[in-house]
Motif scaffolding. Structure first.
Motif, PDB file in Angstrom:
ATOM      1  N   ILE A 161       0.858  -1.194   0.000  1.00  0.00           N
ATOM      2  CA  ILE A 161       0.000   0.000   0.000  1.00  0.00           C
ATOM      3  C   ILE A 161       0.887   1.236   0.000  1.00  0.00           C
ATOM      4  N   LEU A 162       0.602   2.160  -0.892  1.00  0.00           N
ATOM      5  CA  LEU A 162       1.265   3.464  -0.894  1.00  0.00           C
ATOM      6  C   LEU A 162       0.250   4.469  -0.385  1.00  0.00           C
ATOM      7  N   ASN A 163       0.564   5.122   0.736  1.00  0.00           N
ATOM      8  CA  ASN A 163      -0.290   6.165   1.307  1.00  0.00           C
ATOM      9  C   ASN A 163       0.311   7.519   0.954  1.00  0.00           C
ATOM     10  N   CYS A 164      -0.523   8.412   0.438  1.00  0.00           N
ATOM     11  CA  CYS A 164      -0.072   9.740   0.040  1.00  0.00           C
ATOM     12  C   CYS A 164      -0.916  10.783   0.760  1.00  0.00           C
ATOM     13  N   ARG A 165      -0.247  11.672   1.499  1.00  0.00           N
ATOM     14  CA  ARG A 165      -0.946  12.712   2.254  1.00  0.00           C
ATOM     15  C   ARG A 165      -1.025  14.041   1.496  1.00  0.00           C
ATOM     16  N   ASP A 166      -0.689  14.025   0.212  1.00  0.00           N
ATOM     17  CA  ASP A 166      -0.791  15.208  -0.641  1.00  0.00           C
ATOM     18  C   ASP A 166      -1.790  14.865  -1.747  1.00  0.00           C
ATOM     19  N   ALA A 211      -0.708   0.144 -14.583  1.00  0.00           N
ATOM     20  CA  ALA A 211      -0.557  -0.692 -13.390  1.00  0.00           C
ATOM     21  C   ALA A 211      -1.925  -0.984 -12.787  1.00  0.00           C
ATOM     22  N   LEU A 212      -2.074  -2.183 -12.267  1.00  0.00           N
ATOM     23  CA  LEU A 212      -3.309  -2.555 -11.589  1.00  0.00           C
ATOM     24  C   LEU A 212      -3.230  -2.132 -10.132  1.00  0.00           C
ATOM     25  N   PHE A 213      -4.258  -1.442  -9.672  1.00  0.00           N
ATOM     26  CA  PHE A 213      -4.297  -0.982  -8.289  1.00  0.00           C
ATOM     27  C   PHE A 213      -5.724  -0.643  -7.916  1.00  0.00           C
ATOM     28  N   GLN A 214      -5.968  -0.611  -6.648  1.00  0.00           N
ATOM     29  CA  GLN A 214      -7.226  -0.126  -6.079  1.00  0.00           C
ATOM     30  C   GLN A 214      -6.897   1.171  -5.365  1.00  0.00           C
ATOM     31  N   ILE A 215      -7.875   2.014  -5.222  1.00  0.00           N
ATOM     32  CA  ILE A 215      -7.620   3.310  -4.582  1.00  0.00           C
ATOM     33  C   ILE A 215      -8.691   3.566  -3.520  1.00  0.00           C
ATOM     34  N   LYS A 216      -8.270   4.183  -2.424  1.00  0.00           N
ATOM     35  CA  LYS A 216      -9.188   4.549  -1.344  1.00  0.00           C
ATOM     36  C   LYS A 216      -8.921   6.003  -0.980  1.00  0.00           C
ATOM     37  N   PHE A 217      -9.978   6.810  -1.001  1.00  0.00           N
ATOM     38  CA  PHE A 217      -9.873   8.229  -0.681  1.00  0.00           C
ATOM     39  C   PHE A 217     -10.306   8.486   0.748  1.00  0.00           C
ATOM     40  N   GLU A 218      -9.502   9.213   1.473  1.00  0.00           N
ATOM     41  CA  GLU A 218      -9.839   9.690   2.814  1.00  0.00           C
ATOM     42  C   GLU A 218      -9.844  11.215   2.731  1.00  0.00           C
ATOM     43  N   SER A 219     -10.194  11.886   3.797  1.00  0.00           N
ATOM     44  CA  SER A 219     -10.257  13.349   3.755  1.00  0.00           C
ATOM     45  C   SER A 219      -8.882  13.989   3.572  1.00  0.00           C
ATOM     46  N   ASN A 220      -7.834  13.378   4.087  1.00  0.00           N
ATOM     47  CA  ASN A 220      -6.504  13.990   3.982  1.00  0.00           C
ATOM     48  C   ASN A 220      -5.443  13.008   3.492  1.00  0.00           C
ATOM     49  N   GLU A 221      -5.888  11.880   2.900  1.00  0.00           N
ATOM     50  CA  GLU A 221      -4.930  10.878   2.442  1.00  0.00           C
ATOM     51  C   GLU A 221      -5.574  10.008   1.363  1.00  0.00           C
ATOM     52  N   PHE A 281      -3.588   0.595  -3.369  1.00  0.00           N
ATOM     53  CA  PHE A 281      -3.393  -0.809  -3.004  1.00  0.00           C
ATOM     54  C   PHE A 281      -2.890  -1.558  -4.233  1.00  0.00           C
ATOM     55  N   PHE A 282      -1.719  -2.154  -4.130  1.00  0.00           N
ATOM     56  CA  PHE A 282      -1.098  -2.836  -5.264  1.00  0.00           C
ATOM     57  C   PHE A 282      -1.149  -4.352  -5.161  1.00  0.00           C
ATOM     58  N   SER A 283      -1.802  -4.917  -4.218  1.00  0.00           N
ATOM     59  CA  SER A 283      -2.028  -6.350  -4.018  1.00  0.00           C
ATOM     60  C   SER A 283      -0.814  -7.074  -3.461  1.00  0.00           C
ATOM     61  N   GLN A 284      -1.028  -8.320  -3.150  1.00  0.00           N
ATOM     62  CA  GLN A 284       0.032  -9.134  -2.570  1.00  0.00           C
ATOM     63  C   GLN A 284       1.019  -9.618  -3.624  1.00  0.00           C
ATOM     64  N   ALA A 285       0.720  -9.429  -4.894  1.00  0.00           N
ATOM     65  CA  ALA A 285       1.627  -9.844  -5.961  1.00  0.00           C
ATOM     66  C   ALA A 285       2.735  -8.823  -6.179  1.00  0.00           C
ATOM     67  N   SER A 286       2.676  -7.708  -5.496  1.00  0.00           N
ATOM     68  CA  SER A 286       3.654  -6.640  -5.661  1.00  0.00           C
ATOM     69  C   SER A 286       4.646  -6.662  -4.499  1.00  0.00           C
ATOM     70  N   SER A 287       5.673  -5.825  -4.615  1.00  0.00           N
ATOM     71  CA  SER A 287       6.660  -5.706  -3.535  1.00  0.00           C
ATOM     72  C   SER A 287       6.892  -4.225  -3.249  1.00  0.00           C
ATOM     73  N   ILE A 288       7.361  -3.939  -2.054  1.00  0.00           N
ATOM     74  CA  ILE A 288       7.647  -2.555  -1.677  1.00  0.00           C
ATOM     75  C   ILE A 288       8.656  -1.948  -2.637  1.00  0.00           C
ATOM     76  N   SER A 289       9.678  -2.698  -3.007  1.00  0.00           N
ATOM     77  CA  SER A 289      10.709  -2.152  -3.907  1.00  0.00           C
ATOM     78  C   SER A 289      10.136  -1.812  -5.281  1.00  0.00           C
ATOM     79  N   LYS A 290       9.222  -2.624  -5.804  1.00  0.00           N
ATOM     80  CA  LYS A 290       8.620  -2.336  -7.116  1.00  0.00           C
ATOM     81  C   LYS A 290       7.718  -1.104  -7.052  1.00  0.00           C
ATOM     82  N   VAL A 291       6.959  -0.963  -5.974  1.00  0.00           N
ATOM     83  CA  VAL A 291       6.088   0.211  -5.835  1.00  0.00           C
ATOM     84  C   VAL A 291       6.943   1.462  -5.665  1.00  0.00           C
ATOM     85  N   LYS A 292       8.029   1.372  -4.905  1.00  0.00           N
ATOM     86  CA  LYS A 292       8.928   2.511  -4.760  1.00  0.00           C
ATOM     87  C   LYS A 292       9.536   2.876  -6.109  1.00  0.00           C
TER      88      LYS A 292
END
Length: 76
Positions: free
Chosen positions: A19-24, A41-51, A55-66
């Motif tokens: 999961i990549l969380n972005c506060r901007d 890229a395949l991903f799901q997205i969730k909107f919050e009020s300030n973030e 979601f890149f799934s379990q098939a991804s890795s932190i290094s690939k998302v970075k």
């Protein structure tokens, strides 16, 4: 100007995978455009009020998302 990297957190969750969380919200909007228009890229997205969470799934890795986010920053 704020450092975009300080607004980003990349974590791995056992249930949802990477999961990549972005506060901007503007940066998140541009990143979403990059993912859909340039990376297809395949991903799901969730909107919050300030973030926005990408979601890149379990098939991804932190290094690939970075790596994706780094490519996005270089293209901006």
């Amino acid at each position: 100007m704020n450092n975009p990297i300080s607004n980003i957190e990349i974590i791995e969750d056992p249930k949802y995978g990477v999961i990549l969380n972005c506060r901007d919200l503007e940066l998140a909007d541009r990143f979403e455009d990059f993912l859909t228009e340039k990376c297809f890229a395949l991903f799901q997205i969730k909107f919050e009020s300030n973030e926005v969470s990408f979601f890149f799934s379990q098939a991804s890795s932190i290094s690939k998302v970075k790596e994706l986010f780094d490519r996005f920053m270089l293209s901006s």
